[in-house]
Design an enzyme around this catalytic site. Structure first.
Site, mmCIF file in Angstrom:
data_model
loop_
_atom_site.group_PDB
_atom_site.id
_atom_site.type_symbol
_atom_site.label_atom_id
_atom_site.label_comp_id
_atom_site.label_asym_id
_atom_site.label_seq_id
_atom_site.Cartn_x
_atom_site.Cartn_y
_atom_site.Cartn_z
ATOM 1 N N SER A 48 -14.154 -7.228 -11.985
ATOM 2 C CA SER A 48 -14.981 -7.889 -10.980
ATOM 3 C C SER A 48 -16.312 -8.413 -11.511
ATOM 4 O O SER A 48 -16.852 -9.366 -10.959
ATOM 5 C CB SER A 48 -15.239 -6.968 -9.795
ATOM 6 N N LYS A 92 -21.983 -4.339 -8.564
ATOM 7 C CA LYS A 92 -21.922 -5.710 -8.025
ATOM 8 C C LYS A 92 -23.289 -6.359 -8.163
ATOM 9 O O LYS A 92 -24.286 -5.715 -8.475
ATOM 10 C CB LYS A 92 -21.520 -5.705 -6.541
#
Length: 170
Positions: A48, A92
């Protein structure tokens, strides 16, 4: 006289052992405080955050002070407790803060359709750098600010990539 010498020797060893145990206990208490409130190491891995973080994993340092004083900004890489699997900590990038208008591709694998949301009060919008392979706010919505565990500021391992992660321009 032999019993007295043995008792004296035992008391000396006991005192020294107690002092050393106290020193070790103080060290672990300090380590706990630093890890909980100041700075913590974390292993960040997965697709990710490619290319910022390697697929096989990077050892990073995350500081916990800026999250306590609301100093996290868009572009920062953060450790977040997953709203889907609360036992998991994910890495993130912050895209938007409360009140920001965020436009994103809803399903990048199958369409180019953009959606726009306003980040609610007390929440942040997070996304992975590799939005084709990221499970982020596009799937589960804005994340409460309280789920941010720390702001990643330094990559420790692998040695060839040692240094600051920096902030991506938004």
């Amino acid at each position: 006289m032999g019993v007295r010498n043995q008792l004296s020797l035992f008391v000396t060893f006991a005192k020294e052992g107690f002092e050393k145990s106290l020193l070790v206990g103080k060290f672990f208490c300090c380590l706990h405080v630093v890890n909980t409130y100041v700075c913590t190491p974390a292993l960040a891995y997965g697709p990710s955050m490619l290319p910022t973080i390697n697929l096989t994993g990077d050892l990073v340092l995350a500081e916990r002070i800026s999250t306590r004083f609301n100093k996290v900004c868009p572009g920062d890489v953060v450790l977040v407790r997953s709203p889907v699997v609360p036992r998991r900590i994910v890495t993130k990038r912050v895209i938007g803060m409360e009140g920001d208008r965020v436009s994103y591709v809803a399903d990048p694998k199958s369409s180019d359709k953009f959606e726009t949301v306003v980040v609610p009060k007390g929440h942040v919008w997070i996304e992975g750098d590799n939005f084709y392979e990221s499970n982020d706010s596009r799937k589960f919505g804005a994340v409460p600010y309280g789920l941010i565990e720390g702001r990643v500021f330094l990559r420790i391992w692998p040695p060839k990539d040692f240094g600051s992660l920096g902030r991506r321009a938004e």
